[in-house]
Design an enzyme around this catalytic site. Structure first.
Site, PDB file in Angstrom:
ATOM      1  N   ARG A  33      44.180  48.916 -17.229  1.00  0.00           N
ATOM      2  CA  ARG A  33      44.050  48.853 -18.694  1.00  0.00           C
ATOM      3  C   ARG A  33      45.388  49.137 -19.365  1.00  0.00           C
ATOM      4  NH1 ARG A  33      40.124  52.998 -20.587  1.00  0.00           N
ATOM      5  NH2 ARG A  33      41.105  54.139 -18.901  1.00  0.00           N
TER       6      ARG A  33
ATOM      7  N   ASN B 253      37.106  49.683 -19.222  1.00  0.00           N
ATOM      8  CA  ASN B 253      36.464  49.794 -17.908  1.00  0.00           C
ATOM      9  C   ASN B 253      34.957  49.657 -18.080  1.00  0.00           C
ATOM     10  OD1 ASN B 253      38.795  50.227 -16.431  1.00  0.00           O
ATOM     11  ND2 ASN B 253      38.599  52.439 -16.413  1.00  0.00           N
TER      12      ASN B 253
END
Length: 93
Positions: free
Chosen positions: A21, A40
């Site tokens: 990320r 996520n």
């Protein structure tokens, strides 16, 4: 023509716990002109939503599919749509 679009991508593989990320956010910021987020998911995938010029979103999608990402990407599924707005920059959730 380089209209604004919304890219939603689901990245599967070993993409959690490896900084995926963070690197996605950094790459989006380096490309520039995009807003959205990387998230996520409970099933081990990472969802990426990016809004901006089509060319920039394609550049981000190409990076998501490349060997330059952290971890291991086994596949990316994407859909394209109309921007919804409401994002302030590109974040991690």
């Amino acid at each position: 023509m380089n209209e604004d679009v919304r890219l939603t991508a689901w990245v599967r593989g070993r993409v959690q716990g490896v900084g995926f990320r963070w690197f996605t956010r950094e790459n989006a910021m380096e490309i520039g002109g995009m807003v959205g987020f990387a998230l996520n998911l409970d099933d081990g995938r990472v969802q990426v939503v990016a809004e901006g010029q089509r060319e920039n979103c394609h550049r981000l999608l190409d990076w998501l599919r490349s060997s330059d990402t952290p971890g291991r990407v086994d596949g990316v599924t994407e859909i394209w749509g109309t921007p919804r707005g409401g994002y302030d920059g590109f974040g991690m959730r």
